[in-house]
Enzyme design. Structure first.
Site, PDB file in Angstrom:
ATOM      1  N   CYS B  98      -8.960  42.509   9.421  1.00 49.87           N
ATOM      2  CA  CYS B  98      -9.604  42.242  10.707  1.00 49.87           C
ATOM      3  C   CYS B  98      -9.004  43.134  11.797  1.00 49.87           C
ATOM      4  O   CYS B  98      -9.205  44.324  11.795  1.00 49.87           O
ATOM      5  CB  CYS B  98      -9.501  40.752  11.046  1.00 49.87           C
ATOM      6  SG  CYS B  98     -10.645  40.253  12.335  1.00 49.87           S
ATOM      7  N   HIS B 213     -11.183  37.651   5.978  1.00 50.88           N
ATOM      8  CA  HIS B 213      -9.809  37.158   5.943  1.00 50.88           C
ATOM      9  C   HIS B 213      -9.485  36.480   4.612  1.00 50.88           C
ATOM     10  O   HIS B 213      -9.601  35.262   4.517  1.00 50.88           O
ATOM     11  CB  HIS B 213      -9.607  36.132   7.055  1.00 50.88           C
ATOM     12  CG  HIS B 213      -9.600  36.705   8.435  1.00 50.88           C
ATOM     13  ND1 HIS B 213      -8.449  37.131   9.054  1.00 50.88           N
ATOM     14  CD2 HIS B 213     -10.594  36.924   9.313  1.00 50.88           C
ATOM     15  CE1 HIS B 213      -8.741  37.589  10.267  1.00 50.88           C
ATOM     16  NE2 HIS B 213     -10.039  37.476  10.450  1.00 50.88           N
ATOM     17  N   GLU B 215      -6.633  35.841   3.579  1.00 51.14           N
ATOM     18  CA  GLU B 215      -5.467  34.973   3.816  1.00 51.14           C
ATOM     19  C   GLU B 215      -5.884  33.640   4.432  1.00 51.14           C
ATOM     20  O   GLU B 215      -5.043  32.760   4.622  1.00 51.14           O
ATOM     21  CB  GLU B 215      -4.445  35.698   4.700  1.00 51.14           C
ATOM     22  CG  GLU B 215      -4.685  35.626   6.203  1.00 51.14           C
ATOM     23  CD  GLU B 215      -5.859  36.472   6.690  1.00 51.14           C
ATOM     24  OE1 GLU B 215      -6.511  37.151   5.868  1.00 51.14           O
ATOM     25  OE2 GLU B 215      -6.129  36.445   7.915  1.00 51.14           O
TER      26      GLU B 215
END
Lengths: 1021, 250
Positions: B98, B213, B215
């Site tokens: 990002c 994302h 994560e």
């Protein structure tokens, strides 16, 4: 140097496209927009090459330096810049980039503007006067309170007009002297005038108390060298500390309360109802670690971690500058968490927002239209929340035209702390005499002066524009990172945030804990020179914390702050003198005993008289008549239909309810809030295969190494206040608790926060109905106590905002009395959390909880009330805890056994809306037998379909179980008011039957269209 | 060959805000992830040398006030670029998620066709003009040999950005044709990216930038449909495991 960056021709600029769409909608004619970022840099040796490396994205943008835009392709050029002194976050970042990249020592000044090259899609004749339309464009693109705008039409351009080549700057002024008032001989008239002209918001008894204190302290004052008259610094310090905003005088007041002809005394609402609730519950539990006295309430989570939560309101600033008001609300409540105990880490945000209807035309002169307010608040949440890296996990949008005067903007934040930090319980801190007072974060300017006193007054034409501030989430983020680093290294002893009242409040509160303080205003870093001493003390400039640093750690603390590029300054020293002393330019400018500052405010006396609903409301309309009116679109007529509703009218009513702004999907807005950052999201704002069904709240995992979760839910029912605020508050508590249960939460592990937003409840010439409004407040507090003690919900934190009235253009608008309950609870295992979407065709549908004819304040009533005055549908809902408590417990046991497929709380719009939402969310159909709905009706009355479909009786949850689990589930709720009412189907419609006949059938597609009504109509202004 | 616990540098500070979960993602797959404040890196770029993986997390570095990733990239370019260059040239891995992807792109580290680290692409305002939070499905480009991408296939991840529209006006055909694309959005393009691009690698394959994302999909209950479906993937950790496996054997 004037620098402009704009997207190259042919590269789509999404931002410009969005603005063009919004502007076209507002103007009613199609326009095209090119968006220019404009920067003004003043710095010796700053070259075009520097400008390019900092400001230009060469792949997609062109840059123009010291040139002016060509208007050959534009009809109107609009350039908007912040007024001097208003925080310009972009300029601050540019300044940081330039000084880091080049050097810190050369003087550098940066400011910014936004340029809009507006072109009308349809060719405009050269002879046409563009001034009127350009005025409308300018009005749309800026807020004159904080921004200035220049508009240049094509003709003016051709005549030689150009945008500014440099930015307006703050002109440094002389530092005003401290003003002293000799009040010894002041009479009441003079005291009142002083309070009014200085915007102190102090009452006559308060002004008299101040006068008397100063007169009695003359000798002492002479001996310490402070003027014998009261200084403006002292007056302002007291006004901030004693403001309704900071001192909650109404909740401490003595009420004479008359109800049913009898009068009794209620000595302090906070003491009698709120603290009493928690103290009563606290005696049997040890999870309440720190309640009421810190910046947020702290409760146990597990053996290593504690959680804290706080909800604030930011109504008045949001009325004036919706964007700045909302952003400041968010970063402000984040700082409350940061300032809890030894410093908590924020993990989640919530936003509950109340606006006038977006399509309202009747807006008093001087107020922003609700659509603009909502758009600005929304943008503030997008920037404030997303940039902070704290997920927005939940919230709500409510609409009622009573919020046209002041919107209600509730901002909440939850945080976590390790139980033990540096060997001590993290929620307990001390301040020692000798500790250094340090201010951390942003600099002090004239922004946000009088915020605390201003929000303690109604909004009118004289409201001060200086009360507006704009927060900078990035400065705050840097400060947050630094503080957590310093916390773990033990570099400070205590801290609190600078919110309302600025340093006067934060240091004043900390001084109370230490036993005194000596404040040195010369140590405060200023944005620009020329601030008076009192302005430095009360300014609410954002992103600041106050700390108590042990002298032996000061060097280390300041060095770390410098390394992280966060400004930290020594602003005084804590003492044990019992006094707040303030020094400025070598003189003592304030000398006030703590005892007087914190304990000297006289108690308010407020009369309260309750008027029961039947004396205020007209004869109620029947539910059937309401359905016929809404279902046939006959809102405008005043006649009362007598026929029973037809199937088509039921269908149309269901669709009208789903598209009512309070019920309809706000997905377009909510999707702009980051709810995933920090990777803790378990139940999100939306659910179902298309991720568009509304959930009842949030389930959040605060620790990656534990499967225990937090629930966050809300209860807010202002419409029921029209009937009785007791029911409004009772329903708010029940709704928040019920939603917690519907998510799978543990009924014994939930904590409530109360936020009251009230119209002024003190009888006066301006508030002739003050006695009734005061009684409304008492009744809401009674319900809060009754329901929180019954549900065993300790109140861990709360806030009140008591002057939500606007007086503009001779018209007064007061908000509906509103209590927001925010509930933070726990769920033992996140994998057992429940969502509201129907899961599979064939699943069995149950309704838990009894339905009554309780349509007062319902969405159905609201649909008619918007066009017909004085309409009511009877009693508002009243939760019955003896019925609801055992049901909630049984549902939790069923959740633990894995018997439940879905749960959805029945609230706005009643059973019909609830079934429609769960079916749409799951993309399945449903068949509901209204005859089977568990209900409580008078024995001589037949069940009425209109009531069963649209009543908003509290305490109800729609439950589904798979056929395999149905028998077991039914056993688990035996003897309780939980009944099987239908099944989930694979048809693409929802059907309601009564007596074996389908009385209402709605196609899923129609449900979807209605539910997305705001989306299709556009709610972003 | 012995397997080591690779050291991962997760940058933090100045508006980076998805660093904790990124460190946790690496931690879950056996790495030793540590946070380094960008101010410390600017002051002493050589501190990166001891790490095997360098990660630029998501967030709003410097508020994205002058354009996404613009200022952080400019400050890296100003004093720390050679350290990053050294890092990549020694065969180590770099990830940008990002805002991190935006920084690497604006630094010229991505796509870096032909070397020299000039800006060749950008991530600009979404075509809808607003920030978007939504779960998307992305598809891995199997023809890209990057060590980050081994066996990833198709998976769900959230996006959360206002400036995620990938554009490379002059080089888009080469980026696609030479298989530097790492991921594409399937079933709907959320931001108007050219060729549905969600992530790319540099020509070495060792630098990966992506808007979604991974994560934020650390465990099953992060997924938006965990309460109603059997999930094909219960997390998006495979991408981090790939990096750890690669770094553990070099």
């Amino acid at each position: 140097m004037r620098i402009e960056a704009v997207y190259k021709p042919g590269v789509t600029d999404g931002r410009a496209t969005r603005i063009a769409n919004e502007l076209s909608l507002d103007l009613g004619i199609p326009v095209e927009v090119a968006y220019y970022d404009v920067y003004f840099v003043l710095r010796d040796g700053f070259t075009a090459k520097h400008a390019e490396s900092i400001f230009l994205d060469p792949v997609v943008q062109n840059i123009r330096i010291d040139a002016v835009p060509s208007t050959s392709k534009c009809d109107v050029w609009v350039e908007v810049a912040y007024r001097p002194g208003v925080t310009d976050t972009v300029a601050l970042t540019a300044h940081e980039a330039i000084t880091v990249m080049l050097d810190d020592t050369t003087e550098t000044s940066v400011s910014t503007a936004r340029g809009y090259a507006v072109t009308f899609a349809d060719a405009i004749d050269d002879s046409e006067d563009l001034t009127p339309i350009s005025d409308r464009i300018v009005a749309y693109l800026h807020n004159p309170l904080i921004e200035s705008a220049v508009a240049i039409t094509r003709n003016a351009w051709n005549a030689g007009r150009r945008p500014p080549s440099s930015a307006a700057t703050v002109v440094p002024t002389e530092i005003p002297d401290v003003v002293t008032y000799d009040l010894a001989q002041a009479d009441d008239l003079e005291l009142e005038r002083l309070s009014r002209t200085r915007l102190l918001a102090l009452t006559l008894p308060e002004m008299r108390a101040i006068r008397d204190h100063i007169a009695g302290a003359a000798e002492k004052r002479r001996s310490v060298g402070v003027p014998t008259g009261i200084t403006d610094v002292e007056l302002e310090l007291i006004a901030q500390t004693w403001s309704e905003h900071c001192k909650h005088k109404i909740f401490q007041a003595r009420f004479e309360y008359t109800v049913d002809g009898e009068t009794r005394v209620v000595d302090g609402l906070f003491r009698t109802y709120i603290r009493q609730t928690t103290e009563q519950l606290a005696s049997t539990r040890d999870d309440l670690l720190s309640v009421f006295h810190d910046n947020s309430g702290v409760v146990a989570f597990d053996d290593e971690t504690v959680v804290c939560m706080k909800v604030e309101t930011h109504n008045s600033p949001s009325a004036l500058d919706p964007y700045g008001g909302a952003i400041t609300g968010i970063v402000g409540v984040n700082r409350d968490i940061l300032g809890t105990g030894i410093g908590a880490r924020p993990i989640l945000n919530t936003n509950v927002l109340c606006f006038g209807y977006p399509d309202t035309k009747d807006v008093p002169e001087g107020l922003l239209p609700p659509r603009r307010v909502m758009a600005g608040v929304h943008r503030g949440i997008v920037d404030g929340g997303n940039q902070s890296g704290i997920p927005v996990v939940g919230g709500a949008f409510l609409f009622d035209d009573s919020f046209v005067g002041k919107p209600l903007v509730f901002c909440g934040t939850g945080g976590v702390l390790p139980r033990i930090v540096n060997g001590k319980p993290s929620w307990e801190t001390t301040i020692e005499p000798g500790d250094v007072a340090v201010m951390l974060g942003g600099r002090i300017g004239k922004d946000g002066i009088h915020g605390a006193t201003f929000s303690s007054l109604g909004l009118d034409e004289d409201s001060p524009t200086s009360a507006v501030q704009i927060g900078d989430p990035i400065i705050q983020r840097k400060m947050t990172d630094l503080l957590l680093e310093a916390r773990d290294r033990g570099l400070y002893r205590a801290l609190t945030d600078n919110g309302a009242g600025g340093l006067s409040s934060s240091l004043g509160e900390m001084a109370e804990r230490a036993g005194g303080i000596r404040i040195e205003l010369d140590g405060c870093p200023l944005k620009y020179p020329g601030l008076a001493a009192w302005e430095i003390l009360v300014s609410e400039s954002q992103e600041r914390m106050s700390l108590a640093v042990p002298p032996e750690r000061l060097g280390e603390f300041l060095a770390l702050a410098a390394k992280r590029r966060v400004e930290a300054s020594r602003v005084g020293e804590f003492t044990d003198s019992g006094v707040i002393d303030v020094f400025h330019r070598g003189s003592c400018v304030a000398h006030l005993p703590l005892e007087f500052v914190h304990g000297g405010v006289p108690t308010l006396e407020i009369p309260a008289v309750w008027v029961p609903p039947h004396e205020r409301l007209s004869a109620p309309l029947s539910a059937d008549a309401a359905v016929v009116i809404v279902g046939s679109g006959a809102h405008g007529s005043e006649s009362v239909p007598e026929a029973a509703p037809a199937a088509e009218q039921y269908r149309e009513t269901v669709l009208a309810i789903l598209s009512e702004p309070n019920v309809a999907s706000k997905e377009d807005l909510i999707r702009q809030y980051d709810h995933e950052v920090q990777a803790g999201s378990v139940v999100k704002p939306f659910c179902g295969p298309a991720a568009d069904g509304p959930t009842d709240g949030a389930v959040y995992r605060p620790k990656y190494d534990s499967r225990k979760g937090i629930t966050i839910t809300h209860g807010i029912c202002p419409r029921y206040s029209r009937y009785d605020t007791y029911r409004m508050a009772a329903c708010a508590v029940d709704e928040a608790y019920r939603a917690h249960i519907a998510l799978g939460g543990d009924p014994d592990a939930a904590y409530a926060l109360d936020n009251f937003c009230w119209p002024d409840p003190v009888l006066s010439a301006e508030t002739p109905d003050g006695e009734y409004k005061a009684a409304q407040l008492i009744r809401a507090c009674e319900a809060l106590y009754d329901y929180c003690t019954s549900y065993r919900l300790p109140l861990i934190s709360g806030k009140d905002s008591m002057k939500n009235d606007a007086r503009m253009g001779g018209k007064k608008v007061s908000v509906l009395p509103t209590l927001l309950i925010t509930l933070i609870g726990t769920i033992p295992d996140i994998a057992r959390a429940v969502t509201s979407d129907f899961k599979r065709p064939g699943d069995v549908v149950y309704l838990a909880g009894l339905t009554r004819a309780e349509l007062g304040g319902s969405v159905l009533e609201q649909l008619i009330a918007r066009t017909r005055e004085r309409v009511n549908l009877g009693e508002a809902p009243l939760p019955r805890v003896d019925e609801t408590r055992p049901v909630y417990r049984a549902l939790f046991d069923a959740v633990k056994s894995g018997l439940i497929a879905s749960m959805h709380d029945v609230s706005d719009g009643g059973l019909a809306a609830c079934v429609a939402e769960s079916a749409l969310a799951g993309r399945v159909g449903a068949e509901i037998q209204l005859d089977d709905v568990p209900r409580a009706v008078a024995p001589d009355r037949a069940a009425n379909c209109s009531e069963l479909l649209f009543s908003e009786s509290a305490g109800r949850i729609l439950v589904t179980a798979s056929p395999a689990d149905a028998t077991e589930f039914q056993k688990s709720v035996a003897g309780l008011p939980v009944q099987r009412i239908g099944r989930v189907t694979d048809e693409s419609k929802i059907r309601f039957l009564a007596g074996g006949v389908s009385i209402c059938s709605v196609a899923l597609e129609a449900v979807e269209n209605a539910w997305n009504a705001l989306r299709n109509g556009g709610i972003e202004g | 060959m012995s397997r080591l616990k690779p050291l991962v540098c997760v940058l933090s500070g100045n508006g980076i805000n998805a660093d904790r979960e990124l460190a946790r993602a690496f931690g879950y797959v056996g790495a030793d992830a540590r946070h380094e404040h960008v101010q410390d890196v600017f002051r002493n770029p050589a501190l990166l040398d001891r790490y095997s993986i360098l990660a630029f997390p998501g967030g709003f570095s410097y508020g994205d006030h002058l354009g996404s990733g613009q200022v952080l990239a400019a400050l890296f370019a100003h004093g720390s670029e050679s350290a990053i260059e050294r890092f990549v040239e020694s065969g180590k891995l770099v990830l940008g998620v990002c805002n991190g992807f935006q920084v690497l792109t604006k630094l010229g580290a991505l796509p870096n066709l032909g070397g020299g680290r000039h800006r060749q692409a950008s991530l600009v305002h979404n075509s809808g003009g607003t920030f978007v939070d939504a779960w998307v499905t992305i598809k891995t480009n199997d023809s890209n040999p990057s060590p980050w991408l081994t066996g990833l296939g198709e998976f769900d991840v959230p996006i959360r950005h206002g400036e995620g529209r990938f554009v490379a006006p002059e080089l888009i055909d080469r980026i696609v044709g030479e298989n530097h694309v790492a991921f594409t959005y399937t079933g709907g393009n959320p931001n108007g990216s050219e060729r549905n691009i969600a992530g790319i690698t540099d020509p070495t394959g060792r630098i990966l930038g992506m808007m979604p994302h991974p994560e934020a999909f650390l465990y099953r209950e992060n997924h938006p449909r965990w309460s109603r479906e059997t999930l094909a993937r219960e997390n998006a950790l495979e991408i981090f495991r790939n990096a750890v496996n690669y770094s553990g054997v070099i």
